[in-house]
Each structure stands twice: as structure tokens, then as C-alpha cells.
Design a protein around this motif. Structure first.
Motif, short mmCIF file in Angstrom:
data_model
loop_
_atom_site.label_atom_id
_atom_site.label_comp_id
_atom_site.label_asym_id
_atom_site.label_seq_id
_atom_site.Cartn_x
_atom_site.Cartn_y
_atom_site.Cartn_z
N CYS A 4 31.32 -3.81 -3.99
CA CYS A 4 30.27 -4.36 -4.86
C CYS A 4 28.91 -3.88 -4.40
O CYS A 4 28.69 -3.59 -3.22
CB CYS A 4 30.26 -5.89 -4.81
N SER A 5 27.98 -3.84 -5.35
CA SER A 5 26.59 -3.52 -5.04
C SER A 5 25.69 -4.34 -5.94
O SER A 5 25.89 -4.37 -7.16
CB SER A 5 26.33 -2.02 -5.24
N LEU A 6 24.74 -5.03 -5.36
CA LEU A 6 23.81 -5.83 -6.13
C LEU A 6 22.94 -4.94 -7.01
O LEU A 6 22.57 -3.83 -6.60
CB LEU A 6 22.92 -6.66 -5.20
N VAL A 7 22.61 -5.43 -8.20
CA VAL A 7 21.79 -4.66 -9.14
C VAL A 7 20.71 -5.56 -9.73
O VAL A 7 20.79 -6.79 -9.65
CB VAL A 7 22.64 -4.05 -10.26
N GLU A 62 25.42 -11.51 -17.37
CA GLU A 62 25.76 -12.63 -18.24
C GLU A 62 25.00 -13.88 -17.83
O GLU A 62 24.48 -13.98 -16.72
CB GLU A 62 27.27 -12.92 -18.18
N ARG A 63 24.93 -14.83 -18.76
CA ARG A 63 24.45 -16.17 -18.44
C ARG A 63 25.66 -17.04 -18.14
O ARG A 63 26.65 -17.01 -18.88
CB ARG A 63 23.69 -16.76 -19.63
N VAL A 64 25.61 -17.80 -17.06
CA VAL A 64 26.71 -18.68 -16.69
C VAL A 64 26.16 -20.09 -16.48
O VAL A 64 24.99 -20.27 -16.10
CB VAL A 64 27.43 -18.17 -15.42
N PRO A 65 26.97 -21.13 -16.71
CA PRO A 65 26.47 -22.51 -16.69
C PRO A 65 25.76 -22.94 -15.41
O PRO A 65 24.76 -23.64 -15.46
CB PRO A 65 27.74 -23.34 -16.93
N GLU A 66 26.28 -22.52 -14.26
CA GLU A 66 25.67 -22.96 -13.00
C GLU A 66 24.51 -22.08 -12.57
O GLU A 66 23.86 -22.36 -11.56
CB GLU A 66 26.73 -22.95 -11.88
N GLY A 67 24.24 -21.02 -13.32
CA GLY A 67 23.22 -20.07 -12.91
C GLY A 67 21.80 -20.55 -13.11
O GLY A 67 21.52 -21.45 -13.90
N GLY A 68 20.89 -19.91 -12.39
CA GLY A 68 19.46 -20.16 -12.51
C GLY A 68 18.75 -18.88 -12.88
O GLY A 68 19.31 -18.04 -13.59
N PRO A 69 17.53 -18.70 -12.40
CA PRO A 69 16.80 -17.46 -12.70
C PRO A 69 17.56 -16.23 -12.23
O PRO A 69 18.23 -16.24 -11.20
CB PRO A 69 15.49 -17.65 -11.90
N ASP A 70 17.45 -15.15 -13.01
CA ASP A 70 18.09 -13.89 -12.63
C ASP A 70 17.36 -13.26 -11.46
O ASP A 70 16.14 -13.07 -11.50
CB ASP A 70 18.08 -12.93 -13.82
N LEU A 71 18.11 -12.92 -10.43
CA LEU A 71 17.52 -12.29 -9.25
C LEU A 71 17.66 -10.78 -9.32
O LEU A 71 18.67 -10.26 -9.80
CB LEU A 71 18.21 -12.79 -7.97
N THR A 72 16.66 -10.08 -8.84
CA THR A 72 16.80 -8.65 -8.64
C THR A 72 17.67 -8.41 -7.41
O THR A 72 17.97 -9.34 -6.65
CB THR A 72 15.43 -7.99 -8.42
N ALA A 73 18.08 -7.18 -7.20
CA ALA A 73 18.90 -6.87 -6.03
C ALA A 73 18.15 -7.22 -4.74
O ALA A 73 18.73 -7.77 -3.80
CB ALA A 73 19.28 -5.40 -6.04
N LEU A 74 16.85 -6.92 -4.71
CA LEU A 74 16.05 -7.21 -3.51
C LEU A 74 15.96 -8.71 -3.28
O LEU A 74 16.11 -9.19 -2.14
CB LEU A 74 14.65 -6.61 -3.67
#
Length: 215
Positions: free
Chosen positions: A79-82, A87-99
């Protein structure tokens, strides 16, 4: 409380000549920690990678959505963070960048969630076989979809998967095909995609449960 990976919906969308699949689910740790996830892949895509989102802490400080790509790496997957959200998921919050994701204190937990999902969500096993291009040999009747698959084995010596129907296996009619294609036509194979080398499974009919045993 035991660890739980709960499979949710699976969506399939035609994209050009391929199919985009997205699978959703929920994760509950033995301590009651919650996460939601989504992963997906597109067949016949130029870029042979899958996508992943894991979300935690909806509405709470530190809640976030982590996004990554999943790809083949030396016979396994990595895996590699991007930066790009998937997608939006129920438990999710703000979208994070890889950094931002790399600096987040919960990143080890996110990778643990992903490892558990890849092991326990049956659709993730399907995605893994797509990533790895797992090969199977099928009888002619199974390949032509004239017979349902009643016997599956994962060979110990060469790692090859065998898919056999009701007819006796005839090596002369065996045909090579990617394992993930067979799942596209028979989702009950999701229950046997975790066979280890040297294991097999069989059933008495297409609607019967699978029985697994060592080869």
C-alpha cells in the motif's frame, strides 16, 4: 468482544470495456474501536492498482479518512498513501493528504484495519487475486460455463488453482484462466478464495455449502 470485519454492499459499474467494483464494510476491534472502509478496482484499467479508504472517528477530534492505493509487490501486495480521496465512509472525517496521514497518530491502527480487511473480507481476497493475476486451470466444461464449479484445489507444489465441475477432470481439455474471472461468474467462490496451498474444497451442487479439507 472479538474482532469483527463486517462486509457491506458491493457495487459494480460498467466503465468502458471494464467493470468498476467497490466494496464497503465496517471494522470493530476487540476494544470496541470503530472504522469504516471501502476498497475497489477496475478491470481492464491501464493502471493495475486498487484503491482504499479507511475512516475513523466521525465527528470527533482526530477523526479522518485515509486514502491509499494497493498494488502487486513481489508476489504479494503493498500500500501507499495518496492525496486523492477514493470514497466517503460512515466513520470517516476530513480527507487527509498522504503527508497528513503519515503524521497522524492513528496511522498504525489504520494499517492494522487494512490488514484485517484483506484477510477477512471475502471481496478483498477477490481483489488480491486480481492484483496478483492468480492463474487457475479449469476443465473445458467449467471454462465454457456449461457446468458449475464443484471442486476447487490450491496445489501445494506449484500454487496453481484447479476448478472442476461435475465431469471427470480431463487434462487434455484443461484451460488456463485468471482466477478472478471465475469469481465474476460465480460469487459463491468468495467462500473458498482463502484456501492455503495444499487445501481443497468441494460441494454437491451449485447451491450447496463448501466443505474444505487438506488435499
Amino acid at each position: 468482544m472479538s474482532l469483527k470485519v463486517i462486509e457491506g454492499r458491493l457495487t459494480e459499474t460498467q466503465v468502458g470495456a471494464g467493470v468498476e467494483r467497490r466494496a464497503f464494510g465496517e471494522f470493530v476491534s476487540p476494544r470496541g474501536e470503530l472504522a469504516s472502509y471501502a476498497f475497489g478496482w477496475t478491470t481492464r484499467s491501464e493502471q493495475h492498482v486498487a484503491r482504499l479508504t479507511v475512516g475513523i472517528g466521525a465527528g470527533n477530534p482526530g477523526g479522518a479518512s485515509f486514502h491509499a492505493i494497493v498494488f502487486e509487490n513481489e508476489g504479494s501486495y503493498a500500500c501507499s498513501l495518496v492525496d486523492e480521496p477514493f470514497e466517503r465512509v460512515p466513520e470517516g472525517g476530513p480527507d487527509l493528504t498522504a503527508l497528513e496521514a503519515r503524521a497522524h497518530e492513528c496511522l498504525p491502527f489504520i494499517w492494522w484495519v487494512f490488514d484485517c480487511v484483506m484477510e477477512r473480507d471475502r471481496r478483498a481476497r477477490w481483489m488480491k487475486h486480481w492484483l496478483l493475476g492468480t492463474t487457475s486451470i479449469q476443465t473445458g466444461e467449467v471454462f465454457d460455463r456449461k457446468e458449475p464449479i464443484l471442486y476447487v484445489s490450491h496445489e501445494a507444489d506449484d500454487g496453481l488453482w484447479q476448478l472442476i465441475g461435475a465431469s471427470d477432470a480431463d487434462p487434455a481439455t484443461g484451460k488456463l484462466s485468471h482466477l478472478h474471472h471465475a469469481v465474476e461468474h460465480d460469487l459463491t467462490l468468495l467462500d473458498v478464495l482463502d484456501l492455503e496451498p495444499g487445501e481443497r474444497a468441494y460441494r454437491t451442487g451449485p447451491d450447496a455449502p463448501w466443505t474444505g479439507e487438506p488435499s
